[in-house]
Design a protein around this motif. Sequence first.
Motif, PDB file in Angstrom:
ATOM      1  N   ILE A  78       4.646  11.474   5.972  1.00  9.04           N
ATOM      2  CA  ILE A  78       3.479  11.686   5.110  1.00  9.04           C
ATOM      3  C   ILE A  78       3.858  12.534   3.906  1.00  9.04           C
ATOM      4  O   ILE A  78       3.444  12.264   2.773  1.00  9.04           O
ATOM      5  CB  ILE A  78       2.341  12.363   5.912  1.00  9.04           C
ATOM      6  N   THR A  79       4.678  13.550   4.127  1.00 12.72           N
ATOM      7  CA  THR A  79       5.067  14.468   3.061  1.00 12.72           C
ATOM      8  C   THR A  79       5.889  13.784   1.982  1.00 12.72           C
ATOM      9  O   THR A  79       5.665  14.001   0.777  1.00 12.72           O
ATOM     10  CB  THR A  79       5.852  15.652   3.641  1.00 12.72           C
ATOM     11  N   LEU A  80       6.833  12.944   2.365  1.00  9.42           N
ATOM     12  CA  LEU A  80       7.698  12.334   1.343  1.00  9.42           C
ATOM     13  C   LEU A  80       6.926  11.357   0.455  1.00  9.42           C
ATOM     14  O   LEU A  80       7.170  11.285  -0.763  1.00  9.42           O
ATOM     15  CB  LEU A  80       8.920  11.681   1.994  1.00  9.42           C
ATOM     16  N   TRP A  81       5.964  10.623   1.031  1.00  7.90           N
ATOM     17  CA  TRP A  81       5.159   9.723   0.195  1.00  7.90           C
ATOM     18  C   TRP A  81       4.177  10.515  -0.666  1.00  7.90           C
ATOM     19  O   TRP A  81       3.834  10.091  -1.779  1.00  7.90           O
ATOM     20  CB  TRP A  81       4.428   8.698   1.054  1.00  7.90           C
ATOM     21  N   THR A  82       3.756  11.668  -0.181  1.00 12.52           N
ATOM     22  CA  THR A  82       2.929  12.556  -1.010  1.00 12.52           C
ATOM     23  C   THR A  82       3.727  13.041  -2.206  1.00 12.52           C
ATOM     24  O   THR A  82       3.211  13.123  -3.330  1.00 12.52           O
ATOM     25  CB  THR A  82       2.431  13.755  -0.184  1.00 12.52           C
ATOM     26  N   GLY A  83       5.005  13.351  -1.991  1.00 17.32           N
ATOM     27  CA  GLY A  83       5.862  13.786  -3.086  1.00 17.32           C
ATOM     28  C   GLY A  83       5.985  12.737  -4.173  1.00 17.32           C
ATOM     29  O   GLY A  83       5.926  13.048  -5.370  1.00 17.32           O
ATOM     30  N   PHE A  99      -2.939   6.135   3.090  1.00 16.11           N
ATOM     31  CA  PHE A  99      -2.742   4.999   3.980  1.00 16.11           C
ATOM     32  C   PHE A  99      -1.753   5.353   5.091  1.00 16.11           C
ATOM     33  O   PHE A  99      -1.994   5.066   6.277  1.00 16.11           O
ATOM     34  CB  PHE A  99      -2.228   3.805   3.172  1.00 16.11           C
ATOM     35  N   VAL A 100      -0.648   6.000   4.715  1.00 12.98           N
ATOM     36  CA  VAL A 100       0.349   6.410   5.708  1.00 12.98           C
ATOM     37  C   VAL A 100      -0.264   7.390   6.702  1.00 12.98           C
ATOM     38  O   VAL A 100      -0.059   7.287   7.919  1.00 12.98           O
ATOM     39  CB  VAL A 100       1.578   7.035   5.017  1.00 12.98           C
ATOM     40  N   THR A 101      -1.048   8.340   6.185  1.00 16.31           N
ATOM     41  CA  THR A 101      -1.699   9.323   7.052  1.00 16.31           C
ATOM     42  C   THR A 101      -2.660   8.654   8.020  1.00 16.31           C
ATOM     43  O   THR A 101      -2.697   8.976   9.210  1.00 16.31           O
ATOM     44  CB  THR A 101      -2.458  10.368   6.208  1.00 16.31           C
ATOM     45  N   PHE A 110       0.821  -1.206   0.000  1.00 17.02           N
ATOM     46  CA  PHE A 110       0.000   0.000   0.000  1.00 17.02           C
ATOM     47  C   PHE A 110       0.861   1.264   0.000  1.00 17.02           C
ATOM     48  O   PHE A 110       0.599   2.203  -0.743  1.00 17.02           O
ATOM     49  CB  PHE A 110      -0.923   0.001   1.223  1.00 17.02           C
ATOM     50  N   THR A 111       1.869   1.284   0.850  1.00 14.65           N
ATOM     51  CA  THR A 111       2.692   2.489   0.978  1.00 14.65           C
ATOM     52  C   THR A 111       3.493   2.766  -0.289  1.00 14.65           C
ATOM     53  O   THR A 111       3.637   3.913  -0.716  1.00 14.65           O
ATOM     54  CB  THR A 111       3.635   2.365   2.180  1.00 14.65           C
ATOM     55  N   ALA A 112       4.026   1.726  -0.901  1.00 15.71           N
ATOM     56  CA  ALA A 112       4.864   1.894  -2.096  1.00 15.71           C
ATOM     57  C   ALA A 112       4.057   1.905  -3.389  1.00 15.71           C
ATOM     58  O   ALA A 112       4.638   1.895  -4.480  1.00 15.71           O
ATOM     59  CB  ALA A 112       5.902   0.774  -2.155  1.00 15.71           C
ATOM     60  N   GLY A 138      -7.252   4.688 -15.180  1.00 18.22           N
ATOM     61  CA  GLY A 138      -7.955   3.462 -14.822  1.00 18.22           C
ATOM     62  C   GLY A 138      -7.732   3.081 -13.368  1.00 18.22           C
ATOM     63  O   GLY A 138      -7.668   3.936 -12.477  1.00 18.22           O
ATOM     64  N   THR A 139      -7.574   1.794 -13.116  1.00 21.51           N
ATOM     65  CA  THR A 139      -7.415   1.324 -11.743  1.00 21.51           C
ATOM     66  C   THR A 139      -6.039   1.644 -11.154  1.00 21.51           C
ATOM     67  O   THR A 139      -5.821   1.453  -9.948  1.00 21.51           O
ATOM     68  CB  THR A 139      -7.646  -0.197 -11.661  1.00 21.51           C
ATOM     69  N   ALA A 140      -5.125   2.152 -11.980  1.00 24.48           N
ATOM     70  CA  ALA A 140      -3.829   2.580 -11.447  1.00 24.48           C
ATOM     71  C   ALA A 140      -3.990   3.769 -10.497  1.00 24.48           C
ATOM     72  O   ALA A 140      -3.090   4.070  -9.707  1.00 24.48           O
ATOM     73  CB  ALA A 140      -2.877   2.955 -12.584  1.00 24.48           C
ATOM     74  N   TRP A 141      -5.165   4.422 -10.543  1.00 27.45           N
ATOM     75  CA  TRP A 141      -5.448   5.512  -9.607  1.00 27.45           C
ATOM     76  C   TRP A 141      -5.496   5.022  -8.167  1.00 27.45           C
ATOM     77  O   TRP A 141      -5.515   5.825  -7.222  1.00 27.45           O
ATOM     78  CB  TRP A 141      -6.756   6.203  -9.975  1.00 27.45           C
ATOM     79  N   LEU A 142      -5.515   3.714  -7.973  1.00 25.42           N
ATOM     80  CA  LEU A 142      -5.417   3.177  -6.618  1.00 25.42           C
ATOM     81  C   LEU A 142      -4.127   3.625  -5.932  1.00 25.42           C
ATOM     82  O   LEU A 142      -4.016   3.554  -4.703  1.00 25.42           O
ATOM     83  CB  LEU A 142      -5.468   1.650  -6.654  1.00 25.42           C
ATOM     84  N   ALA A 143      -3.173   4.103  -6.710  1.00 24.92           N
ATOM     85  CA  ALA A 143      -1.898   4.565  -6.153  1.00 24.92           C
ATOM     86  C   ALA A 143      -2.069   5.719  -5.177  1.00 24.92           C
ATOM     87  O   ALA A 143      -1.201   5.950  -4.321  1.00 24.92           O
ATOM     88  CB  ALA A 143      -0.949   4.990  -7.280  1.00 24.92           C
ATOM     89  N   VAL A 144      -3.186   6.441  -5.264  1.00 24.99           N
ATOM     90  CA  VAL A 144      -3.396   7.567  -4.345  1.00 24.99           C
ATOM     91  C   VAL A 144      -3.522   7.084  -2.907  1.00 24.99           C
ATOM     92  O   VAL A 144      -3.445   7.884  -1.962  1.00 24.99           O
ATOM     93  CB  VAL A 144      -4.642   8.401  -4.726  1.00 24.99           C
ATOM     94  N   ILE A 145      -3.705   5.782  -2.728  1.00 24.13           N
ATOM     95  CA  ILE A 145      -3.816   5.256  -1.367  1.00 24.13           C
ATOM     96  C   ILE A 145      -2.507   5.400  -0.605  1.00 24.13           C
ATOM     97  O   ILE A 145      -2.502   5.391   0.637  1.00 24.13           O
ATOM     98  CB  ILE A 145      -4.252   3.771  -1.385  1.00 24.13           C
TER      99      ILE A 145
END
Length: 304
Positions: free
Chosen positions: A232-237, A259-261, A159-161, A248-255
Amino acid sequence: MTEDDAATKIAKSGGGAAKSLMVVAIVTAIGFAFSWFLGSQSVELNGYSIVFLCGVIAFAVNWLAYIPSALAQTDKFYDTMGAVTYLSVTAFACLMSGPLDLRAMVVAAMVAIWALRLGSFLFMRIRREGGTDSRFEKIKVNPARFLVAWTLQAVWVIFTAAAALVAITASERIEIGIFFWAGAAIWVLGFAWEVIADRQKKEFKEDPSSKGDFINVGLWRWSRHPNYFGEITLWTGILVITLPLLSGTAWLAVISPLFVTLLLTKVSGINLQNKQAEERWGDDPAYQKYRKNTPALIPMPPKG
């Protein structure tokens, strides 16, 4: 680390062996399904997306590490294997995705740098604390519940990566633009903030004059949890860097940063730290003033 605090918290509530194994099955199914849909825009290997195979590797690394750990009833390698999992899936994604563009190489380097720092930080903590962790006292003697913790760690990595794996394995490369530079700047800010906060806390705890006190110096004057803000900031970056590639479903990456937050603000992290702080300094007027005047997460200039 706080993500693993959440894993052990869930594992402790696992109950009997049958219930624990059911949790393992459900969590594994969620991890595989998430990896499958996340990899919709990924390069493929033998009909499977590289992202999905990274998910398989995340579980394999943790389950293999679980076997000797369960036999020895030790948690010594748990935290460090989290970092190893990040490095393993990142290396596999790079090797299997063909020629990498600048975006993919930079994102892979970001994850590797973060994971190497995390791994060394946790390794030194284990050495300093004697290789035992109170979180696992009741879990490590119960094989089924211990397996829950290792399985949850694999899902945590996936999830994080998520955004990073999409960027590295993208089947279509897109020209570098504003999202890349903005995301890189956000990542640098977050990583630096986390490193500085961790260093300041380490030095504070090692100072004999501050023994037993709460930390309120440096970045800790701006936020009660500056290390979490940096995380949280570095994974947002990384997510911002990846945005142009999402469809498409690659938008799941926004998790990834969400998820970290969630983990750091609701599941464990801040909640756990606040509870411990209240138990230690709840009657201290100086701490109550610090708590009142200092934001829990987002840094603000110190008052007074």
